[in-house]
Scaffold this active site. Structure first.
Site, PDB file in Angstrom:
ATOM      1  N   GLY A 100       0.814  -1.217   0.000  1.00  0.00           N
ATOM      2  CA  GLY A 100       0.000   0.000   0.000  1.00  0.00           C
ATOM      3  C   GLY A 100       0.845   1.264   0.000  1.00  0.00           C
ATOM      4  O   GLY A 100       2.074   1.205   0.078  1.00  0.00           O
ATOM      5  N   GLY A 144      -1.116   2.356  12.317  1.00  0.00           N
ATOM      6  CA  GLY A 144      -1.552   3.644  11.776  1.00  0.00           C
ATOM      7  C   GLY A 144      -2.914   3.559  11.121  1.00  0.00           C
ATOM      8  O   GLY A 144      -3.528   4.587  10.814  1.00  0.00           O
ATOM      9  N   ASN A 178      -2.345   9.657  13.642  1.00  0.00           N
ATOM     10  CA  ASN A 178      -1.428  10.373  12.747  1.00  0.00           C
ATOM     11  C   ASN A 178      -0.016  10.335  13.328  1.00  0.00           C
ATOM     12  O   ASN A 178       0.177  10.667  14.492  1.00  0.00           O
ATOM     13  CB  ASN A 178      -1.901  11.819  12.573  1.00  0.00           C
ATOM     14  N   HIS A 234      -8.012  15.368   1.873  1.00  0.00           N
ATOM     15  CA  HIS A 234      -7.187  14.201   1.553  1.00  0.00           C
ATOM     16  C   HIS A 234      -7.261  13.841   0.070  1.00  0.00           C
ATOM     17  O   HIS A 234      -8.173  14.278  -0.638  1.00  0.00           O
ATOM     18  CB  HIS A 234      -7.632  12.986   2.376  1.00  0.00           C
ATOM     19  N   LYS A 260      -8.628   7.716  -0.489  1.00  0.00           N
ATOM     20  CA  LYS A 260      -8.779   7.400   0.940  1.00  0.00           C
ATOM     21  C   LYS A 260     -10.100   6.677   1.185  1.00  0.00           C
ATOM     22  O   LYS A 260     -11.152   7.114   0.715  1.00  0.00           O
ATOM     23  CB  LYS A 260      -8.710   8.692   1.761  1.00  0.00           C
ATOM     24  N   THR A 277      -7.620  11.353  11.923  1.00  0.00           N
ATOM     25  CA  THR A 277      -7.043  12.539  12.568  1.00  0.00           C
ATOM     26  C   THR A 277      -8.145  13.534  12.949  1.00  0.00           C
ATOM     27  O   THR A 277      -8.153  14.075  14.060  1.00  0.00           O
ATOM     28  CB  THR A 277      -6.035  13.214  11.607  1.00  0.00           C
TER      29      THR A 277
HETATM   30  N1  LIG Z   1      -1.695   7.030  11.252  1.00  0.00           N
HETATM   31  C1  LIG Z   1      -1.135   7.663  10.199  1.00  0.00           C
HETATM   32  O1  LIG Z   1      -0.193   8.485  10.364  1.00  0.00           O
HETATM   33  C2  LIG Z   1      -1.625   7.364   8.827  1.00  0.00           C
HETATM   34  C3  LIG Z   1      -2.642   6.488   8.674  1.00  0.00           C
HETATM   35  N2  LIG Z   1      -3.066   6.125   7.429  1.00  0.00           N
HETATM   36  C4  LIG Z   1      -4.081   5.085   7.389  1.00  0.00           C
HETATM   37  O2  LIG Z   1      -3.431   3.872   7.008  1.00  0.00           O
HETATM   38  C5  LIG Z   1      -4.358   3.036   6.308  1.00  0.00           C
HETATM   39  C6  LIG Z   1      -3.749   2.635   4.970  1.00  0.00           C
HETATM   40  O3  LIG Z   1      -3.624   3.779   4.155  1.00  0.00           O
HETATM   41  P1  LIG Z   1      -2.956   3.659   2.704  1.00  0.00           P
HETATM   42  O4  LIG Z   1      -1.591   3.096   2.799  1.00  0.00           O
HETATM   43  O5  LIG Z   1      -3.152   4.978   2.059  1.00  0.00           O
HETATM   44  O6  LIG Z   1      -3.936   2.584   2.027  1.00  0.00           O
HETATM   45  P2  LIG Z   1      -3.639   1.589   0.801  1.00  0.00           P
HETATM   46  O7  LIG Z   1      -4.963   1.117   0.317  1.00  0.00           O
HETATM   47  O8  LIG Z   1      -2.696   2.240  -0.171  1.00  0.00           O
HETATM   48  O9  LIG Z   1      -2.842   0.380   1.478  1.00  0.00           O
HETATM   49  C7  LIG Z   1      -3.414  -0.599   2.272  1.00  0.00           C
HETATM   50  C8  LIG Z   1      -2.761  -1.912   1.888  1.00  0.00           C
HETATM   51  O10 LIG Z   1      -3.128  -2.903   2.829  1.00  0.00           O
HETATM   52  C9  LIG Z   1      -3.492  -4.069   2.105  1.00  0.00           C
HETATM   53  N3  LIG Z   1      -4.295  -4.919   2.966  1.00  0.00           N
HETATM   54  C10 LIG Z   1      -5.637  -4.949   3.127  1.00  0.00           C
HETATM   55  N4  LIG Z   1      -5.971  -5.908   4.024  1.00  0.00           N
HETATM   56  C11 LIG Z   1      -4.807  -6.477   4.433  1.00  0.00           C
HETATM   57  C12 LIG Z   1      -4.478  -7.531   5.351  1.00  0.00           C
HETATM   58  N5  LIG Z   1      -5.427  -8.196   6.029  1.00  0.00           N
HETATM   59  N6  LIG Z   1      -3.175  -7.858   5.558  1.00  0.00           N
HETATM   60  C13 LIG Z   1      -2.204  -7.219   4.894  1.00  0.00           C
HETATM   61  N7  LIG Z   1      -2.465  -6.213   3.977  1.00  0.00           N
HETATM   62  C14 LIG Z   1      -3.732  -5.869   3.772  1.00  0.00           C
HETATM   63  C15 LIG Z   1      -4.178  -3.521   0.870  1.00  0.00           C
HETATM   64  O11 LIG Z   1      -4.314  -4.491  -0.149  1.00  0.00           O
HETATM   65  P3  LIG Z   1      -5.491  -4.279  -1.250  1.00  0.00           P
HETATM   66  O12 LIG Z   1      -5.238  -2.931  -1.878  1.00  0.00           O
HETATM   67  O13 LIG Z   1      -5.299  -5.429  -2.174  1.00  0.00           O
HETATM   68  O14 LIG Z   1      -6.775  -4.311  -0.476  1.00  0.00           O
HETATM   69  C16 LIG Z   1      -3.203  -2.408   0.508  1.00  0.00           C
HETATM   70  O15 LIG Z   1      -2.081  -2.876  -0.209  1.00  0.00           O
HETATM   71  C17 LIG Z   1      -5.651   3.845   6.222  1.00  0.00           C
HETATM   72  O16 LIG Z   1      -6.505   3.481   7.295  1.00  0.00           O
HETATM   73  C18 LIG Z   1      -5.178   5.277   6.376  1.00  0.00           C
HETATM   74  O17 LIG Z   1      -6.176   6.142   6.850  1.00  0.00           O
HETATM   75  C19 LIG Z   1      -2.524   6.673   6.310  1.00  0.00           C
HETATM   76  C20 LIG Z   1      -1.530   7.603   6.402  1.00  0.00           C
HETATM   77  C21 LIG Z   1      -0.976   8.021   7.675  1.00  0.00           C
HETATM   78  O1  LIG Z   2      -5.561   7.884   4.549  1.00  0.00           O
HETATM   79  C1  LIG Z   2      -4.673   8.777   4.694  1.00  0.00           C
HETATM   80  O2  LIG Z   2      -4.000   9.202   3.747  1.00  0.00           O
HETATM   81  C2  LIG Z   2      -4.429   9.290   6.048  1.00  0.00           C
HETATM   82  N1  LIG Z   2      -5.043   8.725   7.050  1.00  0.00           N
HETATM   83  C3  LIG Z   2      -4.929   9.108   8.409  1.00  0.00           C
HETATM   84  C4  LIG Z   2      -6.260   9.661   8.889  1.00  0.00           C
HETATM   85  O3  LIG Z   2      -7.318   9.169   8.475  1.00  0.00           O
HETATM   86  O4  LIG Z   2      -6.243  10.572   9.731  1.00  0.00           O
HETATM   87  C5  LIG Z   2      -3.767  10.031   8.665  1.00  0.00           C
HETATM   88  C6  LIG Z   2      -3.546  11.048   7.598  1.00  0.00           C
HETATM   89  O5  LIG Z   2      -4.582  11.964   7.635  1.00  0.00           O
HETATM   90  C7  LIG Z   2      -3.452  10.374   6.230  1.00  0.00           C
END
Ligand SMILES: NC(=O)C1=CN([C@@H]2O[C@H](COP(=O)(O)OP(=O)(O)OC[C@H]3O[C@@H](n4cnc5c(N)ncnc54)[C@H](OP(=O)(O)O)[C@@H]3O)[C@@H](O)[C@H]2O)C=CC1
Ligand SMILES: O=C(O)C1=N[C@H](C(=O)O)C[C@H](O)C1
Length: 248
Positions: A14, A77, A106, A134, A138, A145
């Site tokens: 991801g 996260g 975040n 965003h 998403k 956040t």
């Molecule tokens: N706390 C923070 O600072 C941040 C949090 N986030 C959060 O992180 C999460 C992911 O965001 P993002 O990377 O943009 O999303 P993406 O969709 O780009 O990535 C998620 C990945 O996880 C895979 N996946 C789904 N289910 C599983 C599983 N059971 N085991 C392993 N892998 C799995 C997906 O596969 P597939 O696509 O095939 O379903 C995909 O490759 C979101 O909830 C987002 O809001 C994001 C940025 C910062």
């Molecule tokens: O999905 C995102 O991109 C992000 N997800 C987190 C959220 O839902 O707050 C953190 C950040 O905003 C990026």
């Protein structure tokens, strides 16, 4: 290196997971031992001391249940952490936990400060609204956040015995005033070109205060993720947010 921390990543294909893999591989004190995405066998994760989860709200609880069962620490996260989910994690960890879990809405230092400053400002202002902006891929809205910020502002207002936010709207197209999160209006924008941004707007007679944070690249989350990975091995139990790790 003998004292490297062995790290695995759930969601490695991801947007965030791939960035975490790069950051772990570049850190001399960390060793990437498992990069797992959806459907992958978890055997490689058994050799990890810490698993990092950036997957999907529908997937994360199962991944964490596996971590607790295998005594693997977790840095999370992924969004979607309601009070009910946090209670489930506390119950799974037990009364004398050996495993640590850090869950943060975040991990960017600027966003953590933005939430902290917004919480400080909350008791001083009559009005407050949140705008989160965003990228359009998403999965969830409002963002984790924004939800966390709204709850923290609501709690600060309640402690200060602030009355409800004034709003005389009596005719409304559904959605025009955003979502009501703990009494705070949250507006979500999804726009190509954006990464992750949030503005908290405060208002009082004759003045406004805007606290804004912009993540322009996902590298912004990496120092916080790596700090949590290094900390979680010595922090049994549930840690919510990275404020403590930053000394806030
Ligand atoms: N706390 C923070 O600072 C941040 C949090 N986030 C959060 O992180 C999460 C992911 O965001 P993002 O990377 O943009 O999303 P993406 O969709 O780009 O990535 C998620 C990945 O996880 C895979 N996946 C789904 N289910 C599983 C599983 N059971 N085991 C392993 N892998 C799995 C997906 O596969 P597939 O696509 O095939 O379903 C995909 O490759 C979101 O909830 C987002 O809001 C994001 C940025 C910062
Ligand atoms: O999905 C995102 O991109 C992000 N997800 C987190 C959220 O839902 O707050 C953190 C950040 O905003 C990026």
């Amino acid at each position: 290196m003998a004292d490297q921390i062995r790290v695995g990543v759930f969601g490695s294909a991801g947007r965030m997971g791939a960035e975490v893999c790069r950051a772990v591989e570049a850190a001399p004190d960390l060793d990437l031992v498992a990069a797992l995405d959806i459907g992958d066998d978890r055997t490689a994760a058994e050799s990890a001391q810490v698993m990092v989860d950036f997957t999907h709200p529908d997937a994360v609880m199962d991944n964490l249940s596996w971590c607790v069962q295998h005594g693997v620490h977790a840095v999370v996260g992924t969004t979607g952490f309601t009070e009910d989910r946090l209670a489930q994690l506390r119950w799974a960890l037990g009364e004398a936990p050996k495993t640590g879990i850090v869950v943060a809405a975040n991990f960017s230092v600027g966003a953590v400060l933005m939430m902290h400053f917004a919480e400080q400002a909350a008791r001083f202002y009559e009005s407050v609204e949140i705008i989160e902006l965003h990228h359009p891929n998403k999965a969830d809205a409002p963002s984790g956040t924004a939800t966390t910020t709204a709850h923290r502002i609501a709690a600060a207002r309640e402690s200060a015995q602030r009355p409800p936010i004034p709003d005389a709207t009596s005719q409304e197209v559904p959605g025009a005033r955003g979502a009501d999160i703990g009494g705070i209006r949250v507006h979500g924008v999804r726009l190509r070109g954006l990464v992750a941004h949030q503005e908290v707007l405060f208002g009082d007679p004759g003045e406004t205060l805007s606290i804004r944070h912009d993540s322009l690249d996902r590298v912004s989350f990496m120092p916080g993720v790596l700090a949590a990975v290094r900390a979680v091995v010595d922090r049994p139990g549930l840690t919510i947010g990275i404020d403590d790790l930053l000394g806030l």
